[in-house]
Design a protein around this motif. Structure first.
Motif: not given
Length: 125
Positions: A39, A90-91, A122
């Motif tokens: 992230a 998310t990453a 996402t």
């Protein structure tokens, strides 16, 4: 070994995505295939891994019960099924591989020599 990820995208919280990692260049016998994520502003962290021989799996506590790693021997492909996604998932997700790894190294990113280019996941709230 060349690794190519696919399957990332935008999904709402609670949704699902399946990532794929296609490997080429050599046999995957005796390999460990891993998924890591990074992230913004954070270090790359272990998500899941699978031993090609026998299919034993490993998971980070943060994804256990929500993510499933699997492999398709015939297609030299590893999958990461991600369910019940959260915004904190998310990453950029990276596929990694190495050979003849000792078990204590499997969760450590720097122990993998082969990496894909990454695919962005996402999760919106």
């Amino acid at each position: 070994v060349q690794l190519v990820e696919s399957g990332g995208g935008l999904v709402q919280a609670g949704g699902s995505l399946r990532l794929s990692c296609a490997a080429s260049g050599r046999t995957l016998r005796n390999s460990v295939m891993g998924w890591f994520r990074q992230a913004p502003g954070k270090e790359r962290e272990f998500v899941a891994a699978i031993k090609w021989n026998g299919g034993h799996t490993f998971y980070a506590d943060s994804v256990k019960g929500r993510f499933t790693i699997s492999r398709d021997n015939a297609r030299n492909t590893v999958f990461l099924q991600m369910n019940s996604l959260k915004p904190e998932d998310t990453a950029v997700y990276y596929c990694a591989a190495d050979f003849n790894m000792i078990q204590s190294s499997i969760r450590t990113a720097r122990m993998y020599h082969y990496w894909g280019q990454g695919t962005l996941v996402t999760v919106s709230s």
